[in-house]
Each structure stands twice: as structure tokens, then as C-alpha cells.
Design a protein around this motif. Structure first.
Motif, mmCIF file in Angstrom:
data_model
loop_
_atom_site.group_PDB
_atom_site.id
_atom_site.type_symbol
_atom_site.label_atom_id
_atom_site.label_comp_id
_atom_site.label_asym_id
_atom_site.label_seq_id
_atom_site.Cartn_x
_atom_site.Cartn_y
_atom_site.Cartn_z
ATOM 1 N N LYS A 66 8.185 3.266 2.878
ATOM 2 C CA LYS A 66 8.751 1.981 3.280
ATOM 3 C C LYS A 66 9.753 2.157 4.415
ATOM 4 O O LYS A 66 9.731 1.402 5.390
ATOM 5 C CB LYS A 66 9.408 1.289 2.078
ATOM 6 N N ALA A 67 10.614 3.153 4.308
ATOM 7 C CA ALA A 67 11.595 3.406 5.360
ATOM 8 C C ALA A 67 10.883 3.761 6.667
ATOM 9 O O ALA A 67 11.241 3.262 7.747
ATOM 10 C CB ALA A 67 12.552 4.514 4.940
ATOM 11 N N SER A 68 9.854 4.606 6.575
ATOM 12 C CA SER A 68 9.081 4.985 7.763
ATOM 13 C C SER A 68 8.432 3.759 8.395
ATOM 14 O O SER A 68 8.423 3.608 9.617
ATOM 15 C CB SER A 68 7.998 6.002 7.399
ATOM 16 N N PHE A 69 7.869 2.887 7.546
ATOM 17 C CA PHE A 69 7.229 1.679 8.057
ATOM 18 C C PHE A 69 8.234 0.811 8.796
ATOM 19 O O PHE A 69 7.959 0.329 9.895
ATOM 20 C CB PHE A 69 6.565 0.874 6.930
ATOM 21 N N GLU A 91 0.815 -1.215 0.000
ATOM 22 C CA GLU A 91 0.000 0.000 0.000
ATOM 23 C C GLU A 91 0.851 1.268 0.000
ATOM 24 O O GLU A 91 0.416 2.302 -0.472
ATOM 25 C CB GLU A 91 -0.897 0.033 1.236
ATOM 26 N N ASN A 92 2.011 1.184 0.577
ATOM 27 C CA ASN A 92 2.891 2.350 0.727
ATOM 28 C C ASN A 92 4.160 2.102 -0.067
ATOM 29 O O ASN A 92 5.165 1.666 0.467
ATOM 30 C CB ASN A 92 3.207 2.585 2.211
ATOM 31 N N LYS A 93 4.090 2.391 -1.347
ATOM 32 C CA LYS A 93 5.147 2.010 -2.277
ATOM 33 C C LYS A 93 6.372 2.920 -2.293
ATOM 34 O O LYS A 93 7.437 2.498 -2.685
ATOM 35 C CB LYS A 93 4.575 1.897 -3.685
ATOM 36 N N GLY A 94 6.232 4.147 -1.879
ATOM 37 C CA GLY A 94 7.368 5.070 -1.945
ATOM 38 C C GLY A 94 8.478 4.683 -0.987
ATOM 39 O O GLY A 94 8.254 4.065 0.057
ATOM 40 N N ILE A 95 9.688 5.039 -1.325
ATOM 41 C CA ILE A 95 10.841 4.698 -0.495
ATOM 42 C C ILE A 95 10.740 5.327 0.890
ATOM 43 O O ILE A 95 11.094 4.723 1.893
ATOM 44 C CB ILE A 95 12.176 5.055 -1.194
ATOM 45 N N TYR A 96 10.208 6.564 0.951
ATOM 46 C CA TYR A 96 10.026 7.224 2.242
ATOM 47 C C TYR A 96 9.036 6.442 3.103
ATOM 48 O O TYR A 96 9.281 6.209 4.287
ATOM 49 C CB TYR A 96 9.543 8.664 2.044
#
Length: 170
Positions: free
Chosen positions: A140-143, A133-138
């Protein structure tokens, strides 16, 4: 889980779930469907919410929901947005149990979150769904940072909380 108030009565213990028949899952062509099971004893590690209704009231609520409307096929299933909790949460609403009550919500969130977190396969599926659901690198890193900080149980509790909040909005 519906347990008779009078422990000496011959009334059954009823377990309600939205799950698979024994030994069947999506890989075998199964569907998630509402199920009612008669039990002879209360299972261990059950969450009791202290809410009481008559058996007739519970059965009427089940019939009002039209259980066939809660069958979930594999292509409709989404561990984050459309899962086995939908039926149970709607049943709670139908019988008047306020799962939005802060104490009730916290008890459900902690119990279900801990239960889900104990299954590595399910945790992996939740993590995968969040990342899809959260494809952006930011994102993913936050997750990953968030997941590291709260752990798997924190992640699953957050999933339970967000799903209950979503159900309240609908």
C-alpha cells in the motif's frame, strides 16, 4: 469506430463498445455487453489507428467472436482484470490489428489512459481495486508513493498497458 474510406458514400459510421444501454448500469441491474451503434458523424476526440478493413470483414469478425460471450455481469466485472476492453481488444485481434505494435500500443495507452484519468469516479475505483489486491502495508505504501509520482494519468496508463499485455498472453 469504423469510418468509411469514401467520405461521400452512404456507408454508415459504426461505433463498437462493450458498455451499458443508455441510463442503465450495474446498480439498475444492467450488464456490460457488446453494442454496435450507427452514427451520422464522427465524434470529436476519437483515436484513429489508421487500420482499414472492409465492412463485411468487420461484421464477420464480430460474428466470429460471438458477442454474447462478452457479456459481463456485475459479479464478474473487475476493473483491473475483466472489463469493457476485453471485447474491443479481442475484436482488434480478430481483424488483424496488431495492438502490440509499439506505436499502436502507445497511442492506445495514452488515449485511453488520459480518458479514464479524466473521470474521478473511475480513478477512485481503480485505486481501490489496486489496494484490495495489494493488502500488505508495504504494498500500500509503495502504491501511494508510485501513484503520487506518476499521477492519476500515469496510473491509468499503467492499467491500460498491463491489461493489453495480459490480453496478448491469453
Amino acid at each position: 469506430l469504423a469510418v468509411p474510406k469514401n467520405k461521400d458514400s452512404n456507408c454508415p459510421i459504426i461505433a463498437l463498445d462493450n458498455g451499458f444501454s443508455e441510463g442503465v448500469d450495474f446498480e439498475q441491474g444492467g450488464v456490460l455487453a457488446p453494442m454496435l451503434t450507427i452514427l451520422h458523424e464522427v465524434p470529436e476526440d476519437v483515436l484513429f489507428l489508421g487500420y482499414t478493413v472492409t465492412l463485411m470483414y468487420l461484421l464477420n469478425a464480430i460474428n466470429q467472436l460471438h458477442p454474447a460471450n462478452y457479456v459481463i455481469f456485475e459479479n464478474e466485472y473487475n476493473i483491473v482484470h475483466n472489463n469493457c476492453a476485453t471485447y474491443i481488444l479481442d475484436l482488434m485481434k480478430e481483424v488483424g490489428l496488431d495492438y502490440k505494435d509499439p506505436n499502436t500500443a502507445t497511442n492506445i495507452e495514452n488515449y485511453v489512459g488520459k480518458s479514464i484519468a479524466s473521470n474521478d469516479i473511475t480513478v477512485g475505483k481503480i485505486r481501490k481495486a489496486y489496494l484490495e489486491e495489494n493488502k500488505g502495508i508495504y504494498h500500500k505504501a509503495s502504491f501511494y508513493v508510485w501513484n503520487f509520482a506518476v499521477g492519476d494519468e500515469g496510473m491509468t496508463r499503467a492499467l491500460v498497458r498491463s491489461y493489453m499485455n495480459k490480453m496478448v498472453e491469453e
